[in-house]
Scaffold this active site. Structure first.
Site, short mmCIF file in Angstrom:
data_model
loop_
_atom_site.label_atom_id
_atom_site.label_comp_id
_atom_site.label_asym_id
_atom_site.label_seq_id
_atom_site.Cartn_x
_atom_site.Cartn_y
_atom_site.Cartn_z
N TYR A 1 0.65 -0.94 -0.15
CA TYR A 1 -0.06 0.16 0.10
C TYR A 1 1.20 0.69 0.18
O TYR A 1 1.76 1.09 0.28
CB TYR A 1 -0.96 0.37 0.93
CG TYR A 1 -0.27 0.22 2.30
CD1 TYR A 1 0.65 -0.45 3.14
CD2 TYR A 1 -0.87 1.31 2.78
CE1 TYR A 1 1.50 -0.40 3.67
CE2 TYR A 1 0.52 2.07 3.67
CZ TYR A 1 1.06 1.49 5.34
OH TYR A 1 1.29 1.25 5.89
N LYS B 1 6.60 -2.22 2.33
CA LYS B 1 5.50 -1.31 2.70
C LYS B 1 4.20 -2.61 2.27
O LYS B 1 3.54 -2.65 1.85
CB LYS B 1 5.29 -0.70 2.26
CG LYS B 1 4.33 0.46 2.98
CD LYS B 1 4.22 2.60 2.39
CE LYS B 1 3.18 2.78 3.03
NZ LYS B 1 3.59 2.99 4.81
N GLU C 1 12.39 2.69 14.07
CA GLU C 1 11.62 3.31 13.82
C GLU C 1 10.62 3.56 14.44
O GLU C 1 9.75 2.64 15.74
CB GLU C 1 11.48 4.02 12.00
CG GLU C 1 10.59 1.77 12.04
CD GLU C 1 9.93 1.98 10.46
OE1 GLU C 1 10.22 2.67 9.45
OE2 GLU C 1 10.36 0.84 10.24
N LEU D 1 11.09 1.11 6.86
CA LEU D 1 10.18 1.80 5.49
C LEU D 1 11.63 3.17 5.32
O LEU D 1 11.22 3.21 6.43
CB LEU D 1 8.95 1.82 5.86
CG LEU D 1 8.46 2.37 4.85
CD1 LEU D 1 8.05 0.93 3.82
CD2 LEU D 1 7.32 3.12 4.85
#
Ligand code: PMP
Length: 285
Positions: A33, A148, A180, A205
């Site tokens: 996505y 992702k 993260e 990411l």
């Protein structure tokens, strides 16, 4: 009022939009996505999001469902049909519907493509004014966080743990270092004003906003180090902040109950937020 959403070639009222129960996104989280922010009816960092979509699909041996120009037209039509001024467009592509089997279906199985809008206004976020408090949780996600995928259960659990602890978000930690945030990239500002954010790898990411903020830092001639940092280093930092398409640059003022810097939003995060918004609007489409 019902939104118009896009499903596999059709623009439909949301209550008529349907996906098969055999969709591999539903059964296996076999999909990817992107979330693109819309400000003033325009898409921010669209090219960056589409480049990452292409990369995510490639890493999973999935085909590109449509040309980028076609995807842009779909995004624009949804903005128009929903009179979207400020908010986001969510785009999801899955490997399509097939009998449940771990092995991929034949190559010619049509992929599922869904896009919808949501209203929000990241330019007026409360957290950007108050600063966010984060807790640190173990990073229990799979090892390919650079893709992702729609498998967001662990980030959901991490956000719930933060909520339960009375905090705003969670930062994740692996082998003693912060990877993260649950849905954002993590940054600190050291005592000498250096920006530190983790280097790109499979562990995080590759944030589109992270990349844009690195450019802003260059414009502002700030010193940057792309390397891992620990929770202790963050607690002793002058400032900390997070970046994401939907939160831009948002200050972090507390980590695991320890105040960061003066315990209030700092000037570096404020300046980067301002410059990021200025720059992002210049290339909005
Ligand atoms: N890391 C994770 C785990 C995320 O979910 C997100 C938000 N998609 C980000 C970082 C930030 O990426 P971006 O700046 O592209 O929104």
């Amino acid at each position: 009022m019902s939104r118009t959403v896009y499903v596999n070639g059709d623009f439909l009222p949301e209550e008529n939009a349907k996906i098969s129960v055999f969709d591999r996104g539903f059964l296996f989280a076999d999909g990817v996505y992107e979330v693109t922010t819309v400000i003033g009816g325009k898409l921010l960092d669209f090219d960056g999001h589409m480049a990452r979509l292409k990369r995510s699909l490639g890493e999973l041996d999935m085909n590109q469902p449509a040309e980028i120009d076609t995807l842009l037209e779909i995004h624009k039509r949804l903005i128009e049909e929903n009179s979207l001024v400020n908010g986001l467009i969510y785009l999801q592509v899955t490997r399509g519907a097939a009998d449940r089997d771990f092995a991929f279906p034949p190559e010619d199985t049509p992929m599922s493509v869904v896009l919808f809008t949501q209203t929000s206004d990241p330019t007026k976020s409360k957290l950007s004014e108050t600063g966010a408090r984060v807790i640190v949780v173990p990073d229990n996600r799979w090892a390919r966080r650079d893709i992702k995928t729609v498998q967001l259960l662990y980030p959901s659990l991490a956000k719930m743990a933060a909520k339960k602890a009375g905090a705003d978000d969670a930062w994740m930690e692996e082998d003693g270092y912060i990877t993260e945030g649950s849905s954002n990239n993590a940054w600190i500002v050291t005592e000498d004003g250096t920006l530190v954010t983790r280097d790109l790898s499979h562990s995080i990411l590759h944030g589109i906003t992270r990349k844009a903020v690195l450019k802003c830092a260059e414009l502002l001639q700030m010193k940057v180090e792309e390397r891992p940092f620990t929770k202790e280093e963050a607690a002793n930092a002058r400032e900390a902040f997070i970046t994401s398409a939907s939160s831009f640059v948002t200050p972090v003022i507390e980590i695991d109950g320890n105040s960061i810097g003066e315990g209030k939003p700092g000037p570096t995060a404020g300046k980067l937020r301002e410059i990021y918004m200025e720059e992002a609007l210049k290339t909005a489409v």
